[in-house]
Design an enzyme around this catalytic site. Structure first.
Site, PDB file in Angstrom:
ATOM      1  N   SER A  26      29.698 -42.005   7.597  1.00 22.93           N
ATOM      2  CA  SER A  26      28.329 -42.520   7.470  1.00 22.93           C
ATOM      3  C   SER A  26      28.248 -43.897   8.110  1.00 22.93           C
ATOM      4  O   SER A  26      29.070 -44.243   8.955  1.00 22.93           O
ATOM      5  CB  SER A  26      27.946 -42.563   5.982  1.00 22.93           C
ATOM      6  OG  SER A  26      26.568 -42.823   5.843  1.00 22.93           O
ATOM      7  N   ASN A  27      27.269 -44.680   7.722  1.00 23.92           N
ATOM      8  CA  ASN A  27      27.128 -46.062   8.196  1.00 23.92           C
ATOM      9  C   ASN A  27      26.505 -46.878   7.071  1.00 23.92           C
ATOM     10  O   ASN A  27      26.046 -46.311   6.082  1.00 23.92           O
ATOM     11  CB  ASN A  27      26.282 -46.096   9.494  1.00 23.92           C
ATOM     12  CG  ASN A  27      24.885 -45.569   9.251  1.00 23.92           C
ATOM     13  OD1 ASN A  27      24.132 -46.100   8.437  1.00 23.92           O
ATOM     14  ND2 ASN A  27      24.527 -44.489   9.931  1.00 23.92           N
TER      15      ASN A  27
END
Ligand code: C5P
Length: 218
Positions: A26-27
């Site tokens: 993810s981020n």
């Protein structure tokens, strides 16, 4: 004669791309910028739908909020809402890649492969731009350098009406922060510099500007 209500679709937050039920790529997006945009859109009277990736934020008052996890989920929900919207503001930080293989059970630590094959996630904005009829499309470009140049390239590639560019990677703007620094680049090449401010304030200024610029006022 009363004008019809503007229907606004906003995406926000990151997406999570799972390897197995407990591990993902993810981020660090918090979803705050898009969340405030959805709230500001509602506050000027637009009928607003927010498609929100995994985020600690609550549903903004009066906004139809649809929670999603992966880029694929976000694509499917966005496609459902796109046809009936007048304006799309795509603020989500969609994860660009996902594991090619996803297993349905937790992989034992010793069995996790140390090299994982990745594939690209669908480009939601590009997919929607190909179905564009009358909708106004506004994208986001988060960059750590060459902000305006890269943002203009994206505006062209994804056939957008405008793009909001912001520098990420610093302390006071971008991912997770409460404040931001943005410029709006119009298809015509016009560049509007917004003063650095809290995301809430910027969202409100952005929505009001866009509403006037595209003739969406009630
Ligand atoms: O190409 P890039 O990811 O930098 O483009 C950013 C814009 O494209 C943002 O508006 C983002 O929400 C959107 N995007 C998307 N689907 C992806 C990646 C980005 O819709 N897979």
């Amino acid at each position: 004669m009363a004008q019809k209500t503007v229907r606004c679709l906003v995406t926000a937050g990151p997406t999570q791309e799972y390897f197995d039920p407990v591990r993902f790529i993810s981020n660090p997006s918090s979803g705050k910028m898009g969340w405030h945009i959805a709230k500001a859109a509602r506050e000027i009277g637009w009928e607003t739908t927010l498609i929100l990736g995994p985020s600690a934020l609550s549903d903004p008052d009066g906004v139809k909020t649809v929670r999603v996890v992966s880029a694929q989920d976000m694509l499917e929900e966005s496609e459902k809402a796109f046809e009936k919207c007048d304006i799309l503001i795509m603020a989500a930080a969609v994860c660009d890649v996902r594991p090619k293989l996803k297993v349905g059970h937790k992989v034992k630590k010793g069995e996790i492969p140390l090299t994982v094959e990745l594939e690209r996630t669908p480009d939601i904005l590009l997919t929607l731009s190909k179905k564009k009829k009358e909708q106004i499309l506004i994208g986001f470009a988060a960059e750590t350098r060459n902000l305006v140049e890269y943002a203009k390239e994206k505006l062209e590639q994804k056939n957008l009406d405008a793009i909001v560019a912001n520098i990420v990677g610093g302390k006071s703007s971008g991912f997770g922060s409460d404040s931001n620094e943005i410029v709006l680049i119009m298809r015509s090449g016009e560049i509007i510099d917004f003063n650095p401010a809290e995301k809430k304030t910027l969202a409100s200024h952005l929505i009001k500007f866009v509403s006037t610029k595209f003739g969406l006022e009630k």
